[in-house]
Design a protein around this motif. Structure first.
Motif, PDB file in Angstrom:
ATOM      1  N   GLU A  62      54.890  37.945  30.863  1.00 11.12           N
ATOM      2  CA  GLU A  62      53.435  37.812  30.702  1.00 11.12           C
ATOM      3  C   GLU A  62      52.692  38.944  31.405  1.00 11.12           C
ATOM      4  O   GLU A  62      51.676  39.440  30.918  1.00 11.12           O
ATOM      5  N   GLN A  63      53.191  39.364  32.575  1.00 11.66           N
ATOM      6  CA  GLN A  63      52.546  40.447  33.313  1.00 11.66           C
ATOM      7  C   GLN A  63      52.490  41.726  32.480  1.00 11.66           C
ATOM      8  O   GLN A  63      51.438  42.370  32.387  1.00 11.66           O
ATOM      9  N   LEU A  64      53.598  42.091  31.851  1.00  8.29           N
ATOM     10  CA  LEU A  64      53.627  43.335  31.083  1.00  8.29           C
ATOM     11  C   LEU A  64      52.751  43.229  29.838  1.00  8.29           C
ATOM     12  O   LEU A  64      52.085  44.199  29.447  1.00  8.29           O
ATOM     13  N   ILE A  65      52.739  42.072  29.206  1.00  9.06           N
ATOM     14  CA  ILE A  65      51.864  41.862  28.053  1.00  9.06           C
ATOM     15  C   ILE A  65      50.398  42.002  28.480  1.00  9.06           C
ATOM     16  O   ILE A  65      49.602  42.663  27.799  1.00  9.06           O
ATOM     17  N   ASN A  66      50.058  41.412  29.609  1.00 10.11           N
ATOM     18  CA  ASN A  66      48.680  41.503  30.102  1.00 10.11           C
ATOM     19  C   ASN A  66      48.311  42.935  30.481  1.00 10.11           C
ATOM     20  O   ASN A  66      47.164  43.361  30.314  1.00 10.11           O
ATOM     21  N   ILE A  67      49.285  43.684  31.015  1.00 13.07           N
ATOM     22  CA  ILE A  67      49.039  45.094  31.357  1.00 13.07           C
ATOM     23  C   ILE A  67      48.667  45.884  30.104  1.00 13.07           C
ATOM     24  O   ILE A  67      47.706  46.669  30.101  1.00 13.07           O
ATOM     25  N   MET A  68      49.430  45.699  29.027  1.00 12.22           N
ATOM     26  CA  MET A  68      49.149  46.441  27.796  1.00 12.22           C
ATOM     27  C   MET A  68      47.800  46.070  27.207  1.00 12.22           C
ATOM     28  O   MET A  68      47.027  46.943  26.792  1.00 12.22           O
ATOM     29  N   THR A  69      47.498  44.768  27.153  1.00  9.87           N
ATOM     30  CA  THR A  69      46.222  44.359  26.565  1.00  9.87           C
ATOM     31  C   THR A  69      45.040  44.820  27.422  1.00  9.87           C
ATOM     32  O   THR A  69      43.991  45.176  26.891  1.00  9.87           O
ATOM     33  N   LYS A  70      45.223  44.846  28.740  1.00  7.70           N
ATOM     34  CA  LYS A  70      44.150  45.337  29.625  1.00  7.70           C
ATOM     35  C   LYS A  70      43.935  46.833  29.423  1.00  7.70           C
ATOM     36  O   LYS A  70      42.800  47.298  29.300  1.00  7.70           O
ATOM     37  N   ASN A 124      36.801  47.085  25.234  1.00 13.55           N
ATOM     38  CA  ASN A 124      35.719  47.184  26.211  1.00 13.55           C
ATOM     39  C   ASN A 124      36.184  48.038  27.384  1.00 13.55           C
ATOM     40  O   ASN A 124      37.088  47.660  28.122  1.00 13.55           O
ATOM     41  N   ILE A 125      35.577  49.179  27.547  1.00 13.01           N
ATOM     42  CA  ILE A 125      36.021  50.129  28.564  1.00 13.01           C
ATOM     43  C   ILE A 125      35.961  49.541  29.966  1.00 13.01           C
ATOM     44  O   ILE A 125      36.775  49.865  30.835  1.00 13.01           O
ATOM     45  N   ASP A 126      35.030  48.621  30.216  1.00 13.64           N
ATOM     46  CA  ASP A 126      34.892  48.026  31.540  1.00 13.64           C
ATOM     47  C   ASP A 126      36.036  47.071  31.871  1.00 13.64           C
ATOM     48  O   ASP A 126      36.238  46.733  33.041  1.00 13.64           O
ATOM     49  N   ASP A 127      36.761  46.604  30.845  1.00 15.77           N
ATOM     50  CA  ASP A 127      37.867  45.671  31.063  1.00 15.77           C
ATOM     51  C   ASP A 127      39.196  46.373  31.305  1.00 15.77           C
ATOM     52  O   ASP A 127      40.197  45.719  31.607  1.00 15.77           O
ATOM     53  N   ARG A 128      39.226  47.685  31.167  1.00 21.84           N
ATOM     54  CA  ARG A 128      40.474  48.429  31.370  1.00 21.84           C
ATOM     55  C   ARG A 128      40.743  48.660  32.859  1.00 21.84           C
ATOM     56  O   ARG A 128      39.917  48.342  33.702  1.00 21.84           O
ATOM     57  N   PHE A 129      41.896  49.228  33.146  1.00 25.08           N
ATOM     58  CA  PHE A 129      42.197  49.582  34.524  1.00 25.08           C
ATOM     59  C   PHE A 129      41.160  50.579  35.034  1.00 25.08           C
ATOM     60  O   PHE A 129      40.721  51.469  34.302  1.00 25.08           O
ATOM     61  N   ALA A 130      40.791  50.427  36.294  1.00 26.48           N
ATOM     62  CA  ALA A 130      39.778  51.305  36.871  1.00 26.48           C
ATOM     63  C   ALA A 130      40.300  52.714  37.102  1.00 26.48           C
ATOM     64  O   ALA A 130      39.528  53.676  37.116  1.00 26.48           O
ATOM     65  N   SER A 131      41.622  52.847  37.278  1.00 23.42           N
ATOM     66  CA  SER A 131      42.195  54.150  37.603  1.00 23.42           C
ATOM     67  C   SER A 131      43.683  54.134  37.305  1.00 23.42           C
ATOM     68  O   SER A 131      44.285  53.074  37.088  1.00 23.42           O
ATOM     69  N   ALA A 132      44.277  55.330  37.326  1.00 25.75           N
ATOM     70  CA  ALA A 132      45.727  55.430  37.155  1.00 25.75           C
ATOM     71  C   ALA A 132      46.443  54.736  38.307  1.00 25.75           C
ATOM     72  O   ALA A 132      47.500  54.120  38.119  1.00 25.75           O
ATOM     73  N   GLU A 133      45.860  54.802  39.506  1.00 28.22           N
ATOM     74  CA  GLU A 133      46.469  54.146  40.662  1.00 28.22           C
ATOM     75  C   GLU A 133      46.573  52.631  40.448  1.00 28.22           C
ATOM     76  O   GLU A 133      47.585  52.014  40.784  1.00 28.22           O
ATOM     77  N   GLU A 134      45.524  52.041  39.891  1.00 24.35           N
ATOM     78  CA  GLU A 134      45.538  50.597  39.639  1.00 24.35           C
ATOM     79  C   GLU A 134      46.568  50.248  38.566  1.00 24.35           C
ATOM     80  O   GLU A 134      47.273  49.232  38.672  1.00 24.35           O
ATOM     81  N   PHE A 135      46.670  51.080  37.548  1.00 21.25           N
ATOM     82  CA  PHE A 135      47.654  50.902  36.480  1.00 21.25           C
ATOM     83  C   PHE A 135      49.068  50.953  37.065  1.00 21.25           C
ATOM     84  O   PHE A 135      49.935  50.118  36.754  1.00 21.25           O
ATOM     85  N   ILE A 136      49.317  51.920  37.948  1.00 25.52           N
ATOM     86  CA  ILE A 136      50.628  52.074  38.588  1.00 25.52           C
ATOM     87  C   ILE A 136      50.968  50.828  39.402  1.00 25.52           C
ATOM     88  O   ILE A 136      52.090  50.309  39.333  1.00 25.52           O
ATOM     89  N   ALA A 137      50.000  50.341  40.165  1.00 21.49           N
ATOM     90  CA  ALA A 137      50.223  49.154  40.991  1.00 21.49           C
ATOM     91  C   ALA A 137      50.602  47.951  40.123  1.00 21.49           C
ATOM     92  O   ALA A 137      51.458  47.147  40.497  1.00 21.49           O
TER      93      ALA A 137
END
Length: 223
Positions: A165-173, A178-191
């Protein structure tokens, strides 16, 4: 002058193997995100704008797998006028919705990284459609893809090992319209990829399981 890289593009590897395991896809995407983090954290941030399977090089010069981002033909400084942005020739499946309108931000690159991750896992770009039916008309391509993106994203192989579920949620995020719903930064994506940040399913995110349309039988998605 370019440094010689002994290896292959992600597109070449994907064409040969069709799909990657979750662990291999994560390893590659973390390498991509490290490169994106470097570009976005420069004194004048650079947006790559063309993060696709063709522009990720898997360097095998040293022991282990080293991921490098190549081809900066569409790259722009973050503060550069959008009037200089040329979208002709870009792969629409990796383009964030705002990019169709000449808007590019760091989060546009993160959308593309999400599309890369999906492509590696399932063998097709997300929301894949046959663009031949649209001819060469950019407006028709944008309209057709926009309609497809309003539908739930297909998870073509739900029993893939370690696809949780975590990986599925990562891809959909990452690929949220909606640009505001995406990861705020590459660092957050990495985490999130490393499991240091839990990602909850957005109320707007829609997914569906499908075992039809085996991606191994569809070749257009690898280009």
């Amino acid at each position: 002058v370019y440094e010689f890289i002994s290896g292959e593009t992600l597109a070449e590897k994907l064409k040969r193997e069709q799909q990657f395991s979750v662990s291999e896809a994560k390893e590659i995407i973390l390498g991509v995100l490290e490169g994106v983090k470097y570009l976005h954290n420069l004194d004048t941030p650079i947006i790559h704008n063309e993060l696709t399977v063709q522009n990720i090089m898997l360097d095998m010069t040293h022991s282990g797998l080293h991921t490098k981002i190549i081809d900066f033909g569409y790259a722009r400084f973050f503060n550069q006028s959008k009037s200089t942005f040329m979208k002709e020739g870009l792969n629409p499946f990796y383009m964030a919705p705002e990019a169709f309108h000449g808007v590019f931000t760091p989060k546009s690159d993160l959308f593309s990284v999400g599309a890369l991750l999906y492509h590696m896992l399932f063998g097709l770009p997300p929301h894949f459609i046959d663009l031949d039916k649209c001819g060469n008309d950019p407006a028709s391509i944008e309209d057709a893809l926009s309609i497809e993106r309003n539908r739930p994203i297909s998870l073509l192989e739900m029993d893939k090992h370690e696809l949780d579920e975590q990986l599925i949620n990562i891809m959909t995020k990452a690929m949220s319209p909606n640009i505001d719903d995406r990861f705020a930064s590459a660092e957050e994506f990495i985490a999130a990829i490393k499991g240091e940040l839990k990602v909850e399913r957005s109320n707007q995110a829609k997914v569906k399981s499908s075992k039809s349309n085996n991606p191994k039988n569809i070749r257009k998605g690898n280009g």
